[in-house]
Design an enzyme around this catalytic site. Structure first.
Site, PDB file in Angstrom:
ATOM      1  N   HIS A   1      56.789  74.849  12.609  1.00 57.17           N
ATOM      2  CA  HIS A   1      56.923  75.174  11.184  1.00 57.17           C
ATOM      3  C   HIS A   1      57.285  76.646  11.002  1.00 57.17           C
ATOM      4  CE1 HIS A   1      56.238  75.104   6.876  1.00 57.17           C
ATOM      5  NE2 HIS A   1      55.501  76.185   7.020  1.00 57.17           N
ATOM      6  N   SER A   2      56.639  77.514  11.744  1.00 58.88           N
ATOM      7  CA  SER A   2      56.918  78.947  11.729  1.00 58.88           C
ATOM      8  C   SER A   2      56.366  79.533  13.021  1.00 58.88           C
ATOM      9  CB  SER A   2      56.260  79.619  10.517  1.00 58.88           C
ATOM     10  OG  SER A   2      54.844  79.654  10.677  1.00 58.88           O
TER      11      SER A   2
ATOM     12  N   SER B   1      56.902  82.901  -1.339  1.00 57.07           N
ATOM     13  CA  SER B   1      56.075  82.045  -0.489  1.00 57.07           C
ATOM     14  C   SER B   1      55.435  80.864  -1.205  1.00 57.07           C
ATOM     15  CB  SER B   1      54.992  82.889   0.192  1.00 57.07           C
ATOM     16  OG  SER B   1      55.571  83.779   1.110  1.00 57.07           O
TER      17      SER B   1
ATOM     18  N   GLU C   1      62.591  85.113  19.196  1.00 59.51           N
ATOM     19  CA  GLU C   1      62.161  85.892  20.356  1.00 59.51           C
ATOM     20  C   GLU C   1      61.735  87.299  19.951  1.00 59.51           C
ATOM     21  OE1 GLU C   1      61.617  84.820  23.387  1.00 59.51           O
ATOM     22  OE2 GLU C   1      62.160  82.819  22.666  1.00 59.51           O
TER      23      GLU C   1
END
Length: 487
Positions: A379-380, A250, A164
């Site tokens: 996923h993200s 990443s 959020e």
């Protein structure tokens, strides 16, 4: 030993000579300097000084011998023993090939692309949390079970609030572990703090288990001065030297060859610890997955490769990734012992990792674990998974196969948890996390100068030039940069 006695010293010497010339790294050589006797390959008997002249002096260079002694492998020893001990009458029906004897056949037969049945999935708890009768699992103490569940709830709440916060524009990126809470936390519970973790990006539960605080999570996501990465990494790219947790990067699967190397260093130093490297099913399509497994198998490194097969590599279903029976079957191709486990069953994950750790350390070998789970969340924050999968599929896994609910039912059924404890835990975690976010948000960012430190003792001219240009750009366009960044 008996096999060596049946072979003359000259035969042994000639055989060693051939093997050393062709497959030097395929076997181990040990020198016993105190006795003055030379020991043959692979636990063989001593070779006297009189017979030493039969051996190639170049192959027995002292420095080389000491090197091979340090890097000796047990697998090569077993293969070599088998190679020497063949008294079979069927030698004309097989070939002595490096790595082991291969039999001949006159029938042309291809290996099947897959077996008739899929590899079974190990589980301990039913979907409703009931213990399966006569199941084989590692007992967990009340203290650890309660901590496991508490961490799973904490991770669940942390994901919701940080997600959020990203939607409100307070942090730039986030990635949840929804549906996979049991994997990182239960696996962490089965490990020692001396075991080294090389994560992908859904393993914050490992850090939670090891004592990483909610404030430390918040500081990293907000990239402030308290962040150990000095604000250089994206949110959720955690790292902690204190907790033996390598910083997340990443690029996909790069941590797997690194894990094999780190595990081999533990082996060299005789450490009673292993490495655990996590990867998603999508990462198994990367070349580094194959390189990492092969390195670990050949070098017999004590590493656990833990694959979270959650069904979707971002937007790609596993059926579009590979035709094999998931990931577990890939271990055999590299000579790695493997198991498939129910990743939504915390007790099963805990038991499998406990056994895998014991084998990895005591037997000095890699282990592959495939955990079948499901990514309930997107996923993200850059993804909308409803664009490529059915909503009812997500709802089913979120409700019927929820790992947090399943484990809660178990700890509650055996009297280790109550409704009152549940309410207190959730209220406490939520309050602590909101306070941590407020503190992290108010803490100033690292100064720009820290972008150019920690690599060189004396920055090269190109970095100095980049820093100069950056400062000039910030000065010219102050509204485009956060006001709390110190120039």
């Amino acid at each position: 030993m008996a096999n060596w006695l049946r072979i003359s010293s000259r035969t042994v010497a000639n055989h060693i000579k051939k093997r050393m010339n062709k497959e030097f790294m395929g076997g181990a050589v040990h020198v016993n300097q105190s006795s003055g006797l030379w020991w043959g390959l692979n636990r063989g008997g001593p070779v006297s000084d009189r017979n030493r002249r039969h051996m190639d002096p170049l192959a027995w260079n002292r420095a080389t011998l000491l090197c091979v002694q340090r890097f000796k492998t047990t697998l090569a020893e077993k293969q070599h023993d088998s190679f020497l001990s063949s008294d079979s009458d069927d030698d004309n029906q097989s070939v002595d090939f490096p790595g082991g004897k291969v039999s001949y056949t006159s029938e042309m037969s291809f290996i099947s692309e897959s077996s008739q049945t899929r590899v079974p999935c190990y589980r301990v708890l039913e979907d409703d949390g009931d213990l399966i009768s006569d199941c084989d699992f590692q007992q967990v103490s009340k203290e650890d079970a309660v901590k496991m569940y508490s961490n799973m709830v904490t991770l669940q709440i942390m994901d919701n609030i940080f997600y959020e916060a990203q939607r409100q524009g307070r942090i730039s990126f986030y990635l949840t572990s929804a549906g996979e809470e049991a994997i990182s936390i239960a696996s962490a519970a089965a490990l020692s703090e001396q075991d080294i973790i090389l994560p992908q990006y859904r393993e914050p539960g490992v850090l939670l288990w090891r004592g990483f605080t909610l404030q430390e999570f918040a500081d990293q996501c907000f990239g402030n001065k308290a962040d150990y990465g000095k604000g250089r990494q994206m949110p959720i790219h955690y790292g902690s030297k204190k907790h033996n947790f390598f910083t997340i990067s990443s690029p996909i699967a790069t941590q797997l060859p690194q894990a094999a190397g780190i595990a081999y260093s533990l082996k060299m130093d005789n450490k009673k610890a292993c490495v655990v490297s996590y990867i998603g099913d999508g990462g198994t399509s990367e070349g580094d997955f194959h390189a990492g497994l092969n390195f670990a198998a050949v070098m017999e490194a004590p590493v656990i490769f833990f694959c979270r097969n959650n069904g979707w590599a971002i937007s790609t279903n596993v059926s579009e990734q590979f035709r094999s029976d998931g990931i577990v079957v890939k271990g055999r191709a590299y000579g790695i012992r493997s198991i498939r486990v129910d990743g939504n069953d915390a007790l099963a994950v805990y038991s499998a990792v406990s056994a895998a750790r014991e084998m990895a350390i005591n037997e000095q070998r890699p282990i592959l674990i495939e955990a079948l789970t499901y990514r309930v969340g997107h996923h993200s924050t850059s993804d909308d998974s409803t664009k490529y999968r059915q909503l009812d599929e997500i709802v089913y896994w979120k409700k019927a196969r929820n790992p947090v609910n399943r484990f809660r039912n178990w700890v509650q059924n055996i009297g280790w948890w109550s409704e009152q404890q549940e309410a207190q835990l959730r209220n406490s975690v939520r309050k602590q996390l909101l306070e941590a976010i407020q503190v992290a948000e108010k803490t100033e960012k690292p100064p720009l100068s820290e972008l150019f430190t920690d690599v060189y003792d004396h920055p090269p001219s190109n970095l100095e030039e980049q820093e100069k240009h950056l400062r000039e750009t910030v000065t010219r366009h102050p509204k485009d940069y956060p006001s709390d960044i110190s120039v």
